[in-house]
Design a protein around this motif. Sequence first.
Motif, PDB file in Angstrom:
ATOM      1  N   PRO A 284       0.827  -1.211   0.000  1.00 40.48           N
ATOM      2  CA  PRO A 284       0.000   0.000   0.000  1.00 40.48           C
ATOM      3  C   PRO A 284       0.858   1.258   0.000  1.00 40.48           C
ATOM      4  N   LYS A 285       0.287   2.340  -0.496  1.00 35.81           N
ATOM      5  CA  LYS A 285       0.933   3.650  -0.477  1.00 35.81           C
ATOM      6  C   LYS A 285      -0.060   4.680   0.048  1.00 35.81           C
ATOM      7  N   PRO A 286       0.441   5.750   0.672  1.00 33.15           N
ATOM      8  CA  PRO A 286      -0.471   6.809   1.109  1.00 33.15           C
ATOM      9  C   PRO A 286      -1.302   7.322  -0.066  1.00 33.15           C
ATOM     10  N   THR A 299     -22.964  -6.333  -0.208  1.00 30.61           N
ATOM     11  CA  THR A 299     -22.805  -5.474   0.958  1.00 30.61           C
ATOM     12  C   THR A 299     -21.832  -6.107   1.944  1.00 30.61           C
ATOM     13  N   GLY A 300     -21.426  -5.320   2.938  1.00 30.24           N
ATOM     14  CA  GLY A 300     -20.470  -5.795   3.926  1.00 30.24           C
ATOM     15  C   GLY A 300     -19.086  -5.253   3.624  1.00 30.24           C
ATOM     16  N   GLY A 301     -18.188  -5.457   4.566  1.00 27.06           N
ATOM     17  CA  GLY A 301     -16.833  -4.960   4.387  1.00 27.06           C
ATOM     18  C   GLY A 301     -16.709  -3.496   4.778  1.00 27.06           C
ATOM     19  N   HIS A 302     -15.597  -2.910   4.406  1.00 25.74           N
ATOM     20  CA  HIS A 302     -15.312  -1.536   4.812  1.00 25.74           C
ATOM     21  C   HIS A 302     -14.188  -0.989   3.935  1.00 25.74           C
ATOM     22  N   VAL A 303     -14.110   0.328   3.800  1.00 23.64           N
ATOM     23  CA  VAL A 303     -13.024   0.973   3.062  1.00 23.64           C
ATOM     24  C   VAL A 303     -12.563   2.222   3.797  1.00 23.64           C
ATOM     25  N   GLY A 304     -11.310   2.601   3.558  1.00 25.67           N
ATOM     26  CA  GLY A 304     -10.750   3.815   4.144  1.00 25.67           C
ATOM     27  C   GLY A 304      -9.623   4.311   3.265  1.00 25.67           C
ATOM     28  N   ILE A 305      -8.991   5.401   3.681  1.00 28.21           N
ATOM     29  CA  ILE A 305      -7.869   5.980   2.941  1.00 28.21           C
ATOM     30  C   ILE A 305      -6.571   5.715   3.705  1.00 28.21           C
ATOM     31  N   VAL A 306      -5.576   5.145   3.040  1.00 28.26           N
ATOM     32  CA  VAL A 306      -4.267   4.950   3.656  1.00 28.26           C
ATOM     33  C   VAL A 306      -3.578   6.313   3.756  1.00 28.26           C
ATOM     34  N   VAL A 307      -3.179   6.696   4.968  1.00 23.84           N
ATOM     35  CA  VAL A 307      -2.515   7.995   5.149  1.00 23.84           C
ATOM     36  C   VAL A 307      -1.074   7.860   5.621  1.00 23.84           C
ATOM     37  N   ALA A 308      -0.646   6.651   5.992  1.00 20.84           N
ATOM     38  CA  ALA A 308       0.744   6.428   6.381  1.00 20.84           C
ATOM     39  C   ALA A 308       1.070   4.950   6.271  1.00 20.84           C
ATOM     40  N   VAL A 309       2.307   4.655   5.867  1.00 19.43           N
ATOM     41  CA  VAL A 309       2.801   3.282   5.810  1.00 19.43           C
ATOM     42  C   VAL A 309       4.092   3.242   6.610  1.00 19.43           C
ATOM     43  N   HIS A 310       4.151   2.396   7.653  1.00 19.28           N
ATOM     44  CA  HIS A 310       5.301   2.342   8.539  1.00 19.28           C
ATOM     45  C   HIS A 310       6.339   1.336   8.040  1.00 19.28           C
ATOM     46  N   ALA A 311       7.535   1.437   8.564  1.00 22.96           N
ATOM     47  CA  ALA A 311       8.631   0.572   8.142  1.00 22.96           C
ATOM     48  C   ALA A 311       8.331  -0.904   8.391  1.00 22.96           C
ATOM     49  N   ILE A 315      -0.065   0.150   8.802  1.00 23.00           N
ATOM     50  CA  ILE A 315      -0.582   1.334   8.123  1.00 23.00           C
ATOM     51  C   ILE A 315      -1.484   2.135   9.056  1.00 23.00           C
ATOM     52  N   ASP A 316      -1.607   3.424   8.757  1.00 22.99           N
ATOM     53  CA  ASP A 316      -2.604   4.284   9.389  1.00 22.99           C
ATOM     54  C   ASP A 316      -3.647   4.596   8.329  1.00 22.99           C
ATOM     55  N   THR A 317      -4.899   4.649   8.726  1.00 23.68           N
ATOM     56  CA  THR A 317      -5.964   4.952   7.768  1.00 23.68           C
ATOM     57  C   THR A 317      -6.900   6.012   8.329  1.00 23.68           C
ATOM     58  N   VAL A 318      -7.568   6.709   7.435  1.00 24.41           N
ATOM     59  CA  VAL A 318      -8.663   7.598   7.809  1.00 24.41           C
ATOM     60  C   VAL A 318      -9.917   7.017   7.176  1.00 24.41           C
ATOM     61  N   ASP A 319     -10.893   6.672   8.022  1.00 26.56           N
ATOM     62  CA  ASP A 319     -12.098   5.973   7.578  1.00 26.56           C
ATOM     63  C   ASP A 319     -13.343   6.798   7.837  1.00 26.56           C
ATOM     64  N   GLY A 320     -14.237   6.825   6.861  1.00 33.49           N
ATOM     65  CA  GLY A 320     -15.542   7.429   7.065  1.00 33.49           C
ATOM     66  C   GLY A 320     -16.489   6.420   7.676  1.00 33.49           C
TER      67      GLY A 320
END
Length: 353
Positions: A284-286, A299-311, A315-320
Amino acid sequence: MIPSRSLSRALSRAVVTAALTGAMLAPAAAVTSFAAPASTARTVTAAAPAAGTVRIATVAASWPALRQGARGVDVSTAQDLLAAAGRPVSTDGVFGPATTRAVKDFQKSRRLTADGVVGARTWTALAVTLRPGGEGRAVRALQRQLVQEGHRLAVDGVFGAGTGSALRAAQRAHGVSADGVAGPRTWAALLAAPGTPAPGRPSGDVSALRKRIVATARGQVGVAEPSGCRTYLRDCARTAWCAAFVSWTWRKAGVPSAAVPKTLVARAVGLWGQRNGLFHRTHPKPGDIVVWGTPAARTGGHVGIVVAVHADGRIDTVDGNYGNKVALRKNIDPRTARTRSHLISGYVSPRGA
């Protein structure tokens, strides 16, 4: 016959003269800027001998033009660099009257046009070269830019191993020599006006787009959709809005509407990515959309935006629609983390990334 050493010196003087003449005669290029109607392109001319010949290479670097009224991370960066140059100003990310005065004072000290606008010449004067071991406000400015690009890093003003690692990764991403030293080319790449190429990169470079996606997503953290919805979706009384949020974020950041998923079903975002050749299961990439649940028109599942990828791969994500609001989630292990009972199946990248 002229001695070889004298010939070498003469050739060197000729090269420098040619380079300087080329730089003075090169026409200024106008580029569109995100922060202001227009910014000036900076031209760097370099001479490099190869197999008995001399090549003159010109690289245009785009810088954002900041003026009173501007806001954001680039303003904070300018404020930190002004402070490092002895013009104390608060780092609040708001280009107000105090910042304008500090800019004019700095410009006068460097014999620049004192217009209070941080353009190409002012950025060039402010952007000091930083190396491992450095400390202070200028290092903070660099760290802010790296954090905005998605690197997990403490903005502490100390150029340590973490800052060096993040800097080299950013340099590789921008096509700049990954030497771990923040020189003029690196500053220009990090501060490149969104939508314009960074130095040494083709016009199709998407690093600025990913940067905007991350900044847009982070800027929504904490926002809650009221019943009935108004921001990301017109009517979400009976519809989960995580998919609407990622599509809204991409559009707001400048992804063309035709290249944005239009489904309101999380797993169908992954299916859209597969059908358009944008889905990948690893790396993944930001700026990517992360998909929980196997891609499918169900239906089902979830999505978000990758905002950081660690070494370490986390990952960090921002999810609605996470806890009925936009949430920042940190240190997610893509191999084991479940959201709404689903594992991560992969990621959808912006077209061209």
